[in-house]
Design a protein around this motif. Structure first.
Motif, PDB file in Angstrom:
ATOM      1  N   PRO A  71       8.737   1.585   6.671  1.00 11.53           N
ATOM      2  CA  PRO A  71       9.336   1.725   5.345  1.00 11.53           C
ATOM      3  C   PRO A  71      10.659   0.961   5.208  1.00 11.53           C
ATOM      4  O   PRO A  71      10.921   0.351   4.175  1.00 11.53           O
ATOM      5  CB  PRO A  71       9.555   3.227   5.193  1.00 11.53           C
ATOM      6  N   ARG A  72      11.476   0.964   6.260  1.00 11.07           N
ATOM      7  CA  ARG A  72      12.752   0.235   6.219  1.00 11.07           C
ATOM      8  C   ARG A  72      12.508  -1.262   6.012  1.00 11.07           C
ATOM      9  O   ARG A  72      13.164  -1.903   5.190  1.00 11.07           O
ATOM     10  CB  ARG A  72      13.529   0.480   7.511  1.00 11.07           C
ATOM     11  N   THR A  73      11.533  -1.811   6.721  1.00 10.70           N
ATOM     12  CA  THR A  73      11.204  -3.226   6.578  1.00 10.70           C
ATOM     13  C   THR A  73      10.658  -3.526   5.187  1.00 10.70           C
ATOM     14  O   THR A  73      11.040  -4.527   4.567  1.00 10.70           O
ATOM     15  CB  THR A  73      10.183  -3.645   7.664  1.00 10.70           C
ATOM     16  N   LEU A  74       9.774  -2.684   4.698  1.00 14.30           N
ATOM     17  CA  LEU A  74       9.207  -2.863   3.357  1.00 14.30           C
ATOM     18  C   LEU A  74      10.316  -2.882   2.309  1.00 14.30           C
ATOM     19  O   LEU A  74      10.380  -3.775   1.466  1.00 14.30           O
ATOM     20  CB  LEU A  74       8.197  -1.748   3.056  1.00 14.30           C
ATOM     21  N   LEU A  75      11.200  -1.902   2.345  1.00 14.41           N
ATOM     22  CA  LEU A  75      12.257  -1.809   1.335  1.00 14.41           C
ATOM     23  C   LEU A  75      13.250  -2.963   1.452  1.00 14.41           C
ATOM     24  O   LEU A  75      13.750  -3.463   0.438  1.00 14.41           O
ATOM     25  CB  LEU A  75      12.979  -0.468   1.431  1.00 14.41           C
ATOM     26  N   ALA A  76      13.522  -3.400   2.666  1.00 17.51           N
ATOM     27  CA  ALA A  76      14.447  -4.527   2.857  1.00 17.51           C
ATOM     28  C   ALA A  76      13.934  -5.777   2.150  1.00 17.51           C
ATOM     29  O   ALA A  76      14.729  -6.580   1.643  1.00 17.51           O
ATOM     30  CB  ALA A  76      14.653  -4.793   4.342  1.00 17.51           C
ATOM     31  N   GLY A  77      12.624  -5.936   2.081  1.00 19.65           N
ATOM     32  CA  GLY A  77      12.038  -7.067   1.380  1.00 19.65           C
ATOM     33  C   GLY A  77      12.348  -7.076  -0.106  1.00 19.65           C
ATOM     34  O   GLY A  77      12.192  -8.098  -0.778  1.00 19.65           O
ATOM     35  N   TYR A  78      12.776  -5.953  -0.630  1.00 20.53           N
ATOM     36  CA  TYR A  78      13.162  -5.834  -2.035  1.00 20.53           C
ATOM     37  C   TYR A  78      14.678  -5.696  -2.198  1.00 20.53           C
ATOM     38  O   TYR A  78      15.162  -5.323  -3.270  1.00 20.53           O
ATOM     39  CB  TYR A  78      12.462  -4.625  -2.672  1.00 20.53           C
ATOM     40  N   GLY A  79      15.409  -5.953  -1.125  1.00 22.37           N
ATOM     41  CA  GLY A  79      16.861  -5.864  -1.195  1.00 22.37           C
ATOM     42  C   GLY A  79      17.400  -4.456  -1.143  1.00 22.37           C
ATOM     43  O   GLY A  79      18.541  -4.199  -1.533  1.00 22.37           O
ATOM     44  N   LEU A  80      16.586  -3.528  -0.643  1.00 23.39           N
ATOM     45  CA  LEU A  80      16.999  -2.123  -0.559  1.00 23.39           C
ATOM     46  C   LEU A  80      17.254  -1.743   0.890  1.00 23.39           C
ATOM     47  O   LEU A  80      16.639  -2.286   1.807  1.00 23.39           O
ATOM     48  CB  LEU A  80      15.910  -1.210  -1.134  1.00 23.39           C
ATOM     49  N   THR A  81      18.122  -0.773   1.074  1.00 21.73           N
ATOM     50  CA  THR A  81      18.428  -0.258   2.407  1.00 21.73           C
ATOM     51  C   THR A  81      17.973   1.188   2.491  1.00 21.73           C
ATOM     52  O   THR A  81      18.339   2.005   1.639  1.00 21.73           O
ATOM     53  CB  THR A  81      19.945  -0.338   2.688  1.00 21.73           C
ATOM     54  N   LEU A  82      17.182   1.495   3.510  1.00 20.99           N
ATOM     55  CA  LEU A  82      16.725   2.865   3.745  1.00 20.99           C
ATOM     56  C   LEU A  82      17.672   3.533   4.736  1.00 20.99           C
ATOM     57  O   LEU A  82      17.882   3.024   5.837  1.00 20.99           O
ATOM     58  CB  LEU A  82      15.297   2.875   4.291  1.00 20.99           C
ATOM     59  N   HIS A  83      18.216   4.659   4.322  1.00 22.80           N
ATOM     60  CA  HIS A  83      19.117   5.435   5.173  1.00 22.80           C
ATOM     61  C   HIS A  83      18.407   6.698   5.651  1.00 22.80           C
ATOM     62  O   HIS A  83      17.866   7.449   4.840  1.00 22.80           O
ATOM     63  CB  HIS A  83      20.379   5.832   4.393  1.00 22.80           C
ATOM     64  N   ARG A 130       8.366  11.560   8.857  1.00 24.26           N
ATOM     65  CA  ARG A 130       8.303  11.841  10.298  1.00 24.26           C
ATOM     66  C   ARG A 130       6.918  11.518  10.861  1.00 24.26           C
ATOM     67  O   ARG A 130       6.777  11.266  12.052  1.00 24.26           O
ATOM     68  CB  ARG A 130       8.676  13.290  10.581  1.00 24.26           C
ATOM     69  N   ASP A 131       5.897  11.495   9.994  1.00 22.50           N
ATOM     70  CA  ASP A 131       4.528  11.180  10.428  1.00 22.50           C
ATOM     71  C   ASP A 131       4.312   9.684  10.642  1.00 22.50           C
ATOM     72  O   ASP A 131       3.435   9.297  11.413  1.00 22.50           O
ATOM     73  CB  ASP A 131       3.506  11.684   9.403  1.00 22.50           C
ATOM     74  N   ILE A 132       5.075   8.857   9.940  1.00 23.37           N
ATOM     75  CA  ILE A 132       4.873   7.407  10.031  1.00 23.37           C
ATOM     76  C   ILE A 132       6.089   6.675  10.597  1.00 23.37           C
ATOM     77  O   ILE A 132       6.000   5.484  10.903  1.00 23.37           O
ATOM     78  CB  ILE A 132       4.479   6.796   8.671  1.00 23.37           C
ATOM     79  N   GLY A 133       7.213   7.347  10.703  1.00 24.63           N
ATOM     80  CA  GLY A 133       8.435   6.721  11.189  1.00 24.63           C
ATOM     81  C   GLY A 133       9.178   5.983  10.087  1.00 24.63           C
ATOM     82  O   GLY A 133       8.683   5.821   8.975  1.00 24.63           O
ATOM     83  N   PHE A 134      10.371   5.532  10.408  1.00 26.72           N
ATOM     84  CA  PHE A 134      11.229   4.873   9.430  1.00 26.72           C
ATOM     85  C   PHE A 134      11.163   3.352   9.505  1.00 26.72           C
ATOM     86  O   PHE A 134      11.615   2.668   8.583  1.00 26.72           O
ATOM     87  CB  PHE A 134      12.685   5.332   9.618  1.00 26.72           C
ATOM     88  N   ASP A 135      10.635   2.794  10.583  1.00 27.71           N
ATOM     89  CA  ASP A 135      10.685   1.341  10.770  1.00 27.71           C
ATOM     90  C   ASP A 135       9.902   0.573   9.712  1.00 27.71           C
ATOM     91  O   ASP A 135      10.441  -0.357   9.089  1.00 27.71           O
ATOM     92  CB  ASP A 135      10.198   0.956  12.162  1.00 27.71           C
ATOM     93  N   ILE A 192      20.859   5.610  -4.670  1.00 32.91           N
ATOM     94  CA  ILE A 192      22.209   5.282  -5.130  1.00 32.91           C
ATOM     95  C   ILE A 192      22.350   3.769  -4.990  1.00 32.91           C
ATOM     96  O   ILE A 192      22.372   3.235  -3.878  1.00 32.91           O
ATOM     97  CB  ILE A 192      23.295   6.005  -4.310  1.00 32.91           C
ATOM     98  N   GLY A 193      22.422   3.074  -6.113  1.00 34.07           N
ATOM     99  CA  GLY A 193      22.546   1.619  -6.081  1.00 34.07           C
ATOM    100  C   GLY A 193      21.360   0.977  -5.392  1.00 34.07           C
ATOM    101  O   GLY A 193      20.216   1.179  -5.794  1.00 34.07           O
ATOM    102  N   HIS A 194      21.626   0.252  -4.319  1.00 32.94           N
ATOM    103  CA  HIS A 194      20.564  -0.435  -3.559  1.00 32.94           C
ATOM    104  C   HIS A 194      20.124   0.383  -2.350  1.00 32.94           C
ATOM    105  O   HIS A 194      19.410  -0.133  -1.485  1.00 32.94           O
ATOM    106  CB  HIS A 194      21.062  -1.810  -3.089  1.00 32.94           C
ATOM    107  N   ASP A 195      20.538   1.634  -2.293  1.00 38.87           N
ATOM    108  CA  ASP A 195      20.275   2.491  -1.135  1.00 38.87           C
ATOM    109  C   ASP A 195      19.276   3.583  -1.459  1.00 38.87           C
ATOM    110  O   ASP A 195      19.360   4.231  -2.509  1.00 38.87           O
ATOM    111  CB  ASP A 195      21.579   3.135  -0.651  1.00 38.87           C
ATOM    112  N   VAL A 196      18.351   3.790  -0.531  1.00 35.25           N
ATOM    113  CA  VAL A 196      17.373   4.877  -0.619  1.00 35.25           C
ATOM    114  C   VAL A 196      17.644   5.794   0.562  1.00 35.25           C
ATOM    115  O   VAL A 196      17.774   5.337   1.696  1.00 35.25           O
ATOM    116  CB  VAL A 196      15.923   4.338  -0.572  1.00 35.25           C
ATOM    117  N   HIS A 197      17.738   7.086   0.284  1.00 33.74           N
ATOM    118  CA  HIS A 197      18.061   8.077   1.307  1.00 33.74           C
ATOM    119  C   HIS A 197      16.870   9.010   1.497  1.00 33.74           C
ATOM    120  O   HIS A 197      16.266   9.465   0.513  1.00 33.74           O
ATOM    121  CB  HIS A 197      19.290   8.892   0.880  1.00 33.74           C
ATOM    122  N   ALA A 198      16.548   9.304   2.768  1.00 29.59           N
ATOM    123  CA  ALA A 198      15.413  10.180   3.062  1.00 29.59           C
ATOM    124  C   ALA A 198      15.590  10.811   4.433  1.00 29.59           C
ATOM    125  O   ALA A 198      16.273  10.264   5.296  1.00 29.59           O
ATOM    126  CB  ALA A 198      14.111   9.384   3.022  1.00 29.59           C
TER     127      ALA A 198
END
Length: 162
Positions: free
Chosen positions: A24-36, A17-22, A57-63
């Protein structure tokens, strides 16, 4: 390296919540991961530690917004270090391998530099505040003086950002 989690100093660590999700979502997408983004107050799917810790779970990261940034990067790091065929089968627990755990700790520190407002120094301080334990007494001491094997493991697999 020995990483264990003790009683966290929850107020001291940076949270999503201090840095937002955008970013981290972009960073993880570069590795084929999806941030939920999990709604506040609901259980985090795939969380090994429960509470506010990130889940995989698989290619998904939940936070959630209250998930510590170090937790997000650590759990995502577990998926990043796994070969694709193993990554797809992950649910909650990524590995029992000491080498993969060490590589994950190293990688989460490096990845912190890609997040605005985070960086490796802040992440290592948060790891210490949360209760990670290292032979040399701190994440920074381990990273700078005792992590050659983890770095080499990542280099051999071409997993360090360029």
């Amino acid at each position: 390296m020995t990483a264990a989690v003790a009683a966290p100093n929850e107020a001291a660590v940076l949270r999503l919540r201090d840095i937002g999700f955008d970013a981290p979502r972009t960073l993880l997408a570069g590795y084929g991961l999806t941030l939920h983004h999990v709604p506040d107050g609901t259980p985090i799917p795939g969380s090994f530690w429960g509470d506010d810790e990130a889940g995989i779970i698989g290619h998904d990261v939940h936070a959630r917004g209250d998930t510590p940034v170090h937790s997000l990067l650590h759990e995502a790091g577990h998926l990043i270090v796994l070969p694709a065929e193993r990554r797809a089968a992950v649910h909650t627990n990524a590995t029992d391998s000491v080498e993969e755990e060490d590589a994950t700790c190293y990688l989460q520190i490096v990845l912190a530099d890609a997040l605005p407002g985070v960086g490796r120094d802040r992440l290592m301080a948060d790891m210490d505040a949360w209760g990670y334990t290292f032979r040399l007494g701190s994440a920074k001491a381990w990273f700078e003086h005792d992590a050659d094997d983890a770095r080499d493991w990542l280099i051999e697999r071409d997993l360090l950002p360029r």
